[in-house]
Scaffold this motif. Sequence first.
Motif, PDB file in Angstrom:
ATOM      1  N   GLN A  27      36.732  -0.713   9.081  1.00  0.00           N
ATOM      2  CA  GLN A  27      36.131  -0.389   7.746  1.00  0.00           C
ATOM      3  C   GLN A  27      35.734  -1.789   7.069  1.00  0.00           C
ATOM      4  O   GLN A  27      35.088  -1.575   5.844  1.00  0.00           O
ATOM      5  N   ARG A  28      36.372  -2.860   7.332  1.00  0.00           N
ATOM      6  CA  ARG A  28      36.162  -4.105   6.397  1.00  0.00           C
ATOM      7  C   ARG A  28      36.598  -5.250   7.342  1.00  0.00           C
ATOM      8  O   ARG A  28      37.457  -5.267   8.265  1.00  0.00           O
ATOM      9  N   VAL A  29      35.864  -6.462   7.146  1.00  0.00           N
ATOM     10  CA  VAL A  29      36.102  -7.680   7.657  1.00  0.00           C
ATOM     11  C   VAL A  29      36.417  -8.706   6.475  1.00  0.00           C
ATOM     12  O   VAL A  29      35.638  -8.862   5.726  1.00  0.00           O
ATOM     13  N   VAL A  30      37.536  -9.113   6.718  1.00  0.00           N
ATOM     14  CA  VAL A  30      37.985 -10.226   5.581  1.00  0.00           C
ATOM     15  C   VAL A  30      38.245 -11.641   6.081  1.00  0.00           C
ATOM     16  O   VAL A  30      39.044 -11.630   7.147  1.00  0.00           O
ATOM     17  N   THR A  31      37.941 -12.592   5.602  1.00  0.00           N
ATOM     18  CA  THR A  31      38.480 -13.884   6.271  1.00  0.00           C
ATOM     19  C   THR A  31      39.330 -14.685   5.043  1.00  0.00           C
ATOM     20  O   THR A  31      38.983 -14.355   3.914  1.00  0.00           O
ATOM     21  N   THR A  32      40.284 -15.243   5.611  1.00  0.00           N
ATOM     22  CA  THR A  32      41.377 -16.073   4.920  1.00  0.00           C
ATOM     23  C   THR A  32      41.226 -17.550   5.258  1.00  0.00           C
ATOM     24  O   THR A  32      40.474 -17.720   6.247  1.00  0.00           O
ATOM     25  N   ASP A  33      41.802 -18.369   4.891  1.00  0.00           N
ATOM     26  CA  ASP A  33      41.977 -19.870   5.324  1.00  0.00           C
ATOM     27  C   ASP A  33      42.314 -19.724   6.522  1.00  0.00           C
ATOM     28  O   ASP A  33      42.197 -20.840   7.338  1.00  0.00           O
ATOM     29  N   GLU A  34      43.099 -18.929   7.118  1.00  0.00           N
ATOM     30  CA  GLU A  34      43.858 -18.740   8.334  1.00  0.00           C
ATOM     31  C   GLU A  34      43.428 -17.757   9.465  1.00  0.00           C
ATOM     32  O   GLU A  34      43.672 -17.613  10.762  1.00  0.00           O
ATOM     33  N   PHE A  35      42.775 -16.563   8.981  1.00  0.00           N
ATOM     34  CA  PHE A  35      42.505 -15.340   9.962  1.00  0.00           C
ATOM     35  C   PHE A  35      41.037 -15.043   9.553  1.00  0.00           C
ATOM     36  O   PHE A  35      40.737 -14.833   8.540  1.00  0.00           O
ATOM     37  N   TYR A  36      40.672 -14.241  10.465  1.00  0.00           N
ATOM     38  CA  TYR A  36      39.670 -13.054  10.132  1.00  0.00           C
ATOM     39  C   TYR A  36      40.501 -11.985  10.399  1.00  0.00           C
ATOM     40  O   TYR A  36      41.396 -11.795  11.318  1.00  0.00           O
ATOM     41  N   LEU A  37      40.349 -10.970   9.570  1.00  0.00           N
ATOM     42  CA  LEU A  37      40.965  -9.441   9.394  1.00  0.00           C
ATOM     43  C   LEU A  37      39.987  -8.432   9.799  1.00  0.00           C
ATOM     44  O   LEU A  37      39.230  -8.347   8.823  1.00  0.00           O
ATOM     45  N   PHE A  38      40.236  -7.956  10.529  1.00  0.00           N
ATOM     46  CA  PHE A  38      39.612  -6.633  11.086  1.00  0.00           C
ATOM     47  C   PHE A  38      39.927  -5.460  10.635  1.00  0.00           C
ATOM     48  O   PHE A  38      40.999  -5.113  11.421  1.00  0.00           O
ATOM     49  N   PHE A  39      39.907  -4.861   9.682  1.00  0.00           N
ATOM     50  CA  PHE A  39      40.563  -3.630   9.242  1.00  0.00           C
ATOM     51  C   PHE A  39      40.010  -2.306   9.961  1.00  0.00           C
ATOM     52  O   PHE A  39      38.749  -2.155   9.785  1.00  0.00           O
ATOM     53  N   TYR A  40      40.921  -1.629  10.372  1.00  0.00           N
ATOM     54  CA  TYR A  40      40.386  -0.208  11.066  1.00  0.00           C
ATOM     55  C   TYR A  40      41.117   1.010  10.123  1.00  0.00           C
ATOM     56  O   TYR A  40      40.675   2.018  10.451  1.00  0.00           O
ATOM     57  N   THR A  41      41.945   0.290   9.166  1.00  0.00           N
ATOM     58  CA  THR A  41      42.045   1.460   8.247  1.00  0.00           C
ATOM     59  C   THR A  41      42.250   0.596   7.092  1.00  0.00           C
ATOM     60  O   THR A  41      41.956  -0.311   6.885  1.00  0.00           O
ATOM     61  N   LYS A  42      42.544   1.499   5.742  1.00  0.00           N
ATOM     62  CA  LYS A  42      42.646   0.658   4.568  1.00  0.00           C
ATOM     63  C   LYS A  42      43.819  -0.495   4.446  1.00  0.00           C
ATOM     64  O   LYS A  42      43.446  -1.419   3.902  1.00  0.00           O
ATOM     65  N   LYS A  43      44.769  -0.310   5.387  1.00  0.00           N
ATOM     66  CA  LYS A  43      45.893  -1.168   5.082  1.00  0.00           C
ATOM     67  C   LYS A  43      46.264  -2.068   6.481  1.00  0.00           C
ATOM     68  O   LYS A  43      47.148  -2.759   6.589  1.00  0.00           O
ATOM     69  N   CYS A  44      45.550  -1.592   7.482  1.00  0.00           N
ATOM     70  CA  CYS A  44      45.711  -1.877   8.934  1.00  0.00           C
ATOM     71  C   CYS A  44      44.548  -2.869   9.370  1.00  0.00           C
ATOM     72  O   CYS A  44      43.673  -2.239   9.417  1.00  0.00           O
ATOM     73  N   ALA A  45      45.055  -3.944  10.143  1.00  0.00           N
ATOM     74  CA  ALA A  45      44.102  -5.029  10.406  1.00  0.00           C
ATOM     75  C   ALA A  45      44.570  -5.507  11.802  1.00  0.00           C
ATOM     76  O   ALA A  45      45.543  -5.929  11.957  1.00  0.00           O
ATOM     77  N   TYR A  46      43.684  -5.830  12.600  1.00  0.00           N
ATOM     78  CA  TYR A  46      43.785  -6.835  13.878  1.00  0.00           C
ATOM     79  C   TYR A  46      43.278  -8.272  13.190  1.00  0.00           C
ATOM     80  O   TYR A  46      42.560  -8.273  12.333  1.00  0.00           O
ATOM     81  N   PHE A  47      44.068  -9.223  13.808  1.00  0.00           N
ATOM     82  CA  PHE A  47      43.776 -10.507  13.332  1.00  0.00           C
ATOM     83  C   PHE A  47      43.257 -11.281  14.356  1.00  0.00           C
ATOM     84  O   PHE A  47      43.426 -11.290  15.339  1.00  0.00           O
ATOM     85  N   LEU A  48      42.349 -12.386  13.982  1.00  0.00           N
ATOM     86  CA  LEU A  48      42.071 -13.371  14.872  1.00  0.00           C
ATOM     87  C   LEU A  48      42.259 -14.870  14.156  1.00  0.00           C
ATOM     88  O   LEU A  48      41.565 -15.012  13.031  1.00  0.00           O
ATOM     89  N   PRO A  49      43.141 -15.529  14.801  1.00  0.00           N
ATOM     90  CA  PRO A  49      43.366 -16.854  13.879  1.00  0.00           C
ATOM     91  C   PRO A  49      42.071 -17.668  13.897  1.00  0.00           C
ATOM     92  O   PRO A  49      41.388 -17.811  15.078  1.00  0.00           O
ATOM     93  N   ARG A  50      41.700 -18.090  12.874  1.00  0.00           N
ATOM     94  CA  ARG A  50      40.459 -19.159  12.564  1.00  0.00           C
ATOM     95  C   ARG A  50      40.530 -20.419  13.654  1.00  0.00           C
ATOM     96  O   ARG A  50      39.660 -20.831  14.042  1.00  0.00           O
ATOM     97  N   ARG A  51      41.720 -20.986  13.704  1.00  0.00           N
ATOM     98  CA  ARG A  51      42.095 -21.978  14.503  1.00  0.00           C
ATOM     99  C   ARG A  51      41.477 -22.077  15.909  1.00  0.00           C
ATOM    100  O   ARG A  51      41.269 -22.985  16.423  1.00  0.00           O
ATOM    101  N   LEU A  52      41.566 -20.849  16.379  1.00  0.00           N
ATOM    102  CA  LEU A  52      41.003 -20.484  17.706  1.00  0.00           C
ATOM    103  C   LEU A  52      39.778 -20.378  18.097  1.00  0.00           C
ATOM    104  O   LEU A  52      39.078 -20.168  19.009  1.00  0.00           O
ATOM    105  N   VAL A  53      39.006 -20.324  16.642  1.00  0.00           N
ATOM    106  CA  VAL A  53      37.273 -20.078  17.057  1.00  0.00           C
ATOM    107  C   VAL A  53      36.613 -21.674  16.567  1.00  0.00           C
ATOM    108  O   VAL A  53      36.804 -22.306  15.771  1.00  0.00           O
TER     109      VAL A  53
END
Length: 84
Positions: A27-53
């Motif tokens: 539903q949405r992808v957001v980046t923060t200073d630390e993570f990529y957040l892959f939202f699959y519902t309005k409030k739930c997301a899987y994360f990918l730490p940016r330090r690993l990319v």
Amino acid sequence: MVRIVSAEGLESRDAGTAARFEWRAIQRVVTTDEFYLFFYTKKCAYFLPRRLVSAEEHTQLHALLRDHLDAKLLQLDGPSGAAA
């Protein structure tokens, strides 16, 4: 934790669990200073730490996201406002 982002979508594997999301389910992808957040519902997301990319993977990931998701679903800047 294993996160695989591909042309098919996002796959997540942790101890004893696995999930796969096609791009149409994201539903949405957001980046923060630390993570990529892959939202699959309005409030739930899987994360990918940016330090690993790596820098190269970062560029490839952004291209993949732009290819598969509508631009209005992407927030690819961190909180500092710097382009990600």
